[in-house]
Design a protein around this motif. Sequence first.
Motif, short mmCIF file in Angstrom:
data_model
loop_
_atom_site.label_atom_id
_atom_site.label_comp_id
_atom_site.label_asym_id
_atom_site.label_seq_id
_atom_site.Cartn_x
_atom_site.Cartn_y
_atom_site.Cartn_z
N ILE A 82 0.82 -1.20 0.00
CA ILE A 82 0.00 0.00 0.00
C ILE A 82 0.86 1.25 0.00
O ILE A 82 0.61 2.20 -0.75
CB ILE A 82 -0.97 -0.03 1.20
CG1 ILE A 82 -2.12 -1.00 0.91
CG2 ILE A 82 -1.50 1.36 1.53
CD1 ILE A 82 -2.99 -1.29 2.11
N VAL A 83 1.88 1.29 0.84
CA VAL A 83 2.71 2.50 0.93
C VAL A 83 3.47 2.74 -0.37
O VAL A 83 3.56 3.88 -0.85
CB VAL A 83 3.66 2.39 2.14
CG1 VAL A 83 4.73 3.46 2.10
CG2 VAL A 83 2.86 2.49 3.45
N ALA A 84 4.01 1.69 -0.96
CA ALA A 84 4.73 1.87 -2.22
C ALA A 84 3.80 2.37 -3.32
O ALA A 84 4.12 3.33 -4.04
CB ALA A 84 5.38 0.55 -2.64
N LEU A 85 2.64 1.75 -3.45
CA LEU A 85 1.69 2.14 -4.50
C LEU A 85 1.16 3.55 -4.26
O LEU A 85 1.06 4.35 -5.20
CB LEU A 85 0.54 1.13 -4.53
CG LEU A 85 0.90 -0.26 -5.04
CD1 LEU A 85 -0.17 -1.26 -4.63
CD2 LEU A 85 1.10 -0.25 -6.55
N ARG A 86 0.83 3.86 -3.03
CA ARG A 86 0.34 5.19 -2.68
C ARG A 86 1.36 6.27 -3.00
O ARG A 86 1.01 7.40 -3.37
CB ARG A 86 0.02 5.21 -1.17
CG ARG A 86 -0.44 6.54 -0.63
CD ARG A 86 -0.20 6.64 0.86
NE ARG A 86 1.20 6.62 1.22
CZ ARG A 86 1.66 6.68 2.47
NH1 ARG A 86 0.80 6.74 3.47
NH2 ARG A 86 2.95 6.67 2.72
N ASP A 87 2.63 5.91 -2.87
CA ASP A 87 3.70 6.87 -3.13
C ASP A 87 4.07 6.95 -4.61
O ASP A 87 5.02 7.65 -4.98
CB ASP A 87 4.94 6.50 -2.31
CG ASP A 87 4.71 6.69 -0.81
OD1 ASP A 87 3.65 7.22 -0.43
OD2 ASP A 87 5.58 6.29 -0.02
N GLY A 88 3.32 6.22 -5.46
CA GLY A 88 3.52 6.34 -6.89
C GLY A 88 4.49 5.35 -7.50
O GLY A 88 4.90 5.50 -8.65
N GLU A 89 4.86 4.32 -6.73
CA GLU A 89 5.83 3.34 -7.23
C GLU A 89 5.10 2.09 -7.74
O GLU A 89 4.12 1.65 -7.13
CB GLU A 89 6.78 2.93 -6.10
CG GLU A 89 7.54 4.08 -5.48
CD GLU A 89 8.28 3.67 -4.21
OE1 GLU A 89 8.35 2.45 -3.95
OE2 GLU A 89 8.76 4.56 -3.50
N PRO A 90 5.55 1.48 -8.83
CA PRO A 90 5.01 0.17 -9.22
C PRO A 90 5.43 -0.86 -8.19
O PRO A 90 6.46 -0.71 -7.51
CB PRO A 90 5.65 -0.09 -10.58
CG PRO A 90 6.88 0.73 -10.59
CD PRO A 90 6.59 1.96 -9.75
#
Length: 320
Positions: A142-150
């Motif tokens: 969730i944190v990675a995706l929320r931060d715009g990372e694949p």
Amino acid sequence: MTDRHPIKVGALLWPQATDWPAMRDAAVAADRAGVDSLWTWDHLYAIEGDPHQPIYEGWTTIAAWATLTTRATVGLMVGANTFRNPAVVLKAAVTVDHVSGGRTWLGLGGAWFEEEHLAHGLEFGRSPGERLAWLEEACAAIVALRDGEPYTSPDGSRYAFRDLRLAPLPLLGPGRLPLMIGGGGERKTLRIVARYADGWNSWGSVERLKGKLEVLARHCADVGRDMAEIELTFFPFLVIRDDPAEARRVLQEALAANGAEHEIDPAVDFLGPPEALAEQWRPYLELGFTHLIVDTPAPHDRETLERLPELRRLLGGARP
């Protein structure tokens, strides 16, 4: 209070033993009065009293609140990670975030109520430790995706995400959808809080929470995190009345309406006039618990909801 985390007041409205007009009207009244945050549970069975009494679903409730309110943030306290795929949860949270104009928290926890899982055919896991391992995996994604990372899941993960991407991102930009984690487990839950959370929710006496903070501080040091980044929230039972005896009666009647059992404890239950409750909050505030969230059984007490911002003013907080 800090510039990073100003004093806030919120309300967690129980979604059981009520109807939608009451849930709707209580949220709107609290928002208009100046309450900073609105929350509800994420349960499929009632968790107080008879589990088969009526209860509303969490995500759809806060999505509706998002369209009815104008300033309070909305969130689940907290979402059951076992109920849904975390990428789908994030998509729902971002949708509510856009609907609300950027006023959404993503709340997440490991889940604990086995009966509702068995009844609904949901996998509960073999142990609390396994559920917390799932929660940690979910938070990392969730944190990675929320931060715009694949995001691609590591080999052997419960969640088999493959080059997953999130669009749209949170309304206010990458990373601007705060993650709230609830729970007090010292070995695993607080480690997850240290690594991933923007906010932490717990409950109990000043002494209990002081001990939990000491553990959280150690986990933050281990992972290289500044603990001051984490907004600290707690939720007592709280009823505002100028007469403390009347406040006690109101709480007892609301709990009885839910079939809930609770022995009132003056050390942790906030019952009385605003001035006394502000002073009761002060030692929590000194620990860093700047966000008080009232645990509010149905029927939701409108006088408390509408007077709640008085506590913030008495402690020097300004309406954001």
